[in-house]
Design a protein around this motif. Structure first.
Motif, PDB file in Angstrom:
ATOM      1  N   MET A  26     -21.862 -51.816 -18.083  1.00 45.42           N
ATOM      2  CA  MET A  26     -22.446 -50.662 -18.766  1.00 45.42           C
ATOM      3  C   MET A  26     -22.630 -49.494 -17.804  1.00 45.42           C
ATOM      4  O   MET A  26     -22.400 -48.337 -18.157  1.00 45.42           O
ATOM      5  CB  MET A  26     -23.793 -51.030 -19.386  1.00 45.42           C
ATOM      6  N   PHE A  27     -23.050 -49.799 -16.575  1.00 42.31           N
ATOM      7  CA  PHE A  27     -23.210 -48.739 -15.578  1.00 42.31           C
ATOM      8  C   PHE A  27     -21.864 -48.104 -15.229  1.00 42.31           C
ATOM      9  O   PHE A  27     -21.760 -46.885 -15.103  1.00 42.31           O
ATOM     10  CB  PHE A  27     -23.885 -49.297 -14.317  1.00 42.31           C
ATOM     11  N   ILE A  28     -20.826 -48.919 -15.103  1.00 37.31           N
ATOM     12  CA  ILE A  28     -19.484 -48.394 -14.818  1.00 37.31           C
ATOM     13  C   ILE A  28     -19.020 -47.493 -15.963  1.00 37.31           C
ATOM     14  O   ILE A  28     -18.476 -46.411 -15.742  1.00 37.31           O
ATOM     15  CB  ILE A  28     -18.490 -49.550 -14.559  1.00 37.31           C
ATOM     16  N   GLY A  29     -19.222 -47.928 -17.197  1.00 36.30           N
ATOM     17  CA  GLY A  29     -18.855 -47.114 -18.362  1.00 36.30           C
ATOM     18  C   GLY A  29     -19.632 -45.817 -18.422  1.00 36.30           C
ATOM     19  O   GLY A  29     -19.076 -44.752 -18.715  1.00 36.30           O
ATOM     20  N   LEU A  30     -20.930 -45.886 -18.130  1.00 33.74           N
ATOM     21  CA  LEU A  30     -21.755 -44.677 -18.130  1.00 33.74           C
ATOM     22  C   LEU A  30     -21.296 -43.699 -17.053  1.00 33.74           C
ATOM     23  O   LEU A  30     -21.272 -42.485 -17.277  1.00 33.74           O
ATOM     24  CB  LEU A  30     -23.221 -45.058 -17.918  1.00 33.74           C
ATOM     25  N   ILE A  41     -12.270 -43.739 -22.151  1.00 34.62           N
ATOM     26  CA  ILE A  41     -12.218 -44.973 -21.362  1.00 34.62           C
ATOM     27  C   ILE A  41     -13.633 -45.485 -21.112  1.00 34.62           C
ATOM     28  O   ILE A  41     -13.909 -46.688 -21.204  1.00 34.62           O
ATOM     29  CB  ILE A  41     -11.456 -44.742 -20.042  1.00 34.62           C
ATOM     30  N   GLY A  42     -14.549 -44.569 -20.830  1.00 35.45           N
ATOM     31  CA  GLY A  42     -15.951 -44.955 -20.626  1.00 35.45           C
ATOM     32  C   GLY A  42     -16.559 -45.590 -21.865  1.00 35.45           C
ATOM     33  O   GLY A  42     -17.273 -46.593 -21.773  1.00 35.45           O
ATOM     34  N   PHE A  43     -16.266 -45.036 -23.044  1.00 36.27           N
ATOM     35  CA  PHE A  43     -16.770 -45.635 -24.283  1.00 36.27           C
ATOM     36  C   PHE A  43     -16.131 -47.004 -24.522  1.00 36.27           C
ATOM     37  O   PHE A  43     -16.792 -47.929 -25.007  1.00 36.27           O
ATOM     38  CB  PHE A  43     -16.524 -44.716 -25.478  1.00 36.27           C
ATOM     39  N   GLY A  44     -14.869 -47.150 -24.169  1.00 36.08           N
ATOM     40  CA  GLY A  44     -14.214 -48.452 -24.286  1.00 36.08           C
ATOM     41  C   GLY A  44     -14.862 -49.483 -23.371  1.00 36.08           C
ATOM     42  O   GLY A  44     -15.058 -50.643 -23.762  1.00 36.08           O
ATOM     43  N   ILE A  45     -15.215 -49.074 -22.166  1.00 41.88           N
ATOM     44  CA  ILE A  45     -15.898 -49.977 -21.232  1.00 41.88           C
ATOM     45  C   ILE A  45     -17.270 -50.353 -21.774  1.00 41.88           C
ATOM     46  O   ILE A  45     -17.712 -51.498 -21.640  1.00 41.88           O
ATOM     47  CB  ILE A  45     -15.987 -49.327 -19.833  1.00 41.88           C
ATOM     48  N   ALA A  66     -18.617 -54.042 -22.474  1.00 39.60           N
ATOM     49  CA  ALA A  66     -19.854 -54.529 -21.854  1.00 39.60           C
ATOM     50  C   ALA A  66     -20.800 -55.123 -22.886  1.00 39.60           C
ATOM     51  O   ALA A  66     -21.472 -56.116 -22.617  1.00 39.60           O
ATOM     52  CB  ALA A  66     -20.542 -53.395 -21.098  1.00 39.60           C
ATOM     53  N   ILE A  67     -20.838 -54.547 -24.068  1.00 40.34           N
ATOM     54  CA  ILE A  67     -21.717 -55.059 -25.116  1.00 40.34           C
ATOM     55  C   ILE A  67     -21.189 -56.387 -25.660  1.00 40.34           C
ATOM     56  O   ILE A  67     -21.950 -57.316 -25.918  1.00 40.34           O
ATOM     57  CB  ILE A  67     -21.874 -54.018 -26.239  1.00 40.34           C
ATOM     58  N   LEU A  68     -19.880 -56.490 -25.820  1.00 36.14           N
ATOM     59  CA  LEU A  68     -19.291 -57.696 -26.395  1.00 36.14           C
ATOM     60  C   LEU A  68     -19.110 -58.832 -25.378  1.00 36.14           C
ATOM     61  O   LEU A  68     -18.847 -59.963 -25.773  1.00 36.14           O
ATOM     62  CB  LEU A  68     -17.947 -57.368 -27.036  1.00 36.14           C
ATOM     63  N   LEU A  69     -19.239 -58.536 -24.097  1.00 31.60           N
ATOM     64  CA  LEU A  69     -19.052 -59.532 -23.048  1.00 31.60           C
ATOM     65  C   LEU A  69     -20.141 -60.596 -23.134  1.00 31.60           C
ATOM     66  O   LEU A  69     -21.327 -60.271 -23.237  1.00 31.60           O
ATOM     67  CB  LEU A  69     -19.096 -58.856 -21.672  1.00 31.60           C
TER      68      LEU A  69
END
Length: 87
Positions: A24-28, A68-72, A76-79
């Motif tokens: 989540m931090f990487i995506g943010l 790409i960030g929203f995809g990450i 992260a949520i589904l992991l």
């Protein structure tokens, strides 16, 4: 709800694991970088048009980074943090 269930719920466990929060931090960070790259390009004088708002960075790179960030974030949520890949 019974007293036993209430105690089980209020144990203080986080919804996500450490791995989820890392992704989540990487995506943010990707989303924030995309919005930072989108910023600027304006002119100080409203009577003068500045073509820099149509640069490759603002039209192609920044929105791609945001997506790409929203995809990450979705990943992260589904992991599943409890799924152990090493057995």
């Amino acid at each position: 709800m019974g007293e036993k269930k209430r105690k089980e719920i209020s144990k203080g466990e986080f919804v996500f694991g450490k791995k989820n929060y890392k992704w989540m931090f990487i995506g943010l960070a990707c989303i924030a970088l995309g919005f930072i790259l989108m910023a600027g390009g304006g002119s100080d004088d409203p009577n003068v048009f500045d073509d820099s708002i149509f640069s490759w960075r603002r039209i192609r790179l920044a929105p791609t980074l945001v997506l790409i960030g929203f995809g990450i974030q979705v990943y992260a949520i589904l992991l599943n943090p409890k799924k152990n890949s090493k057995k």
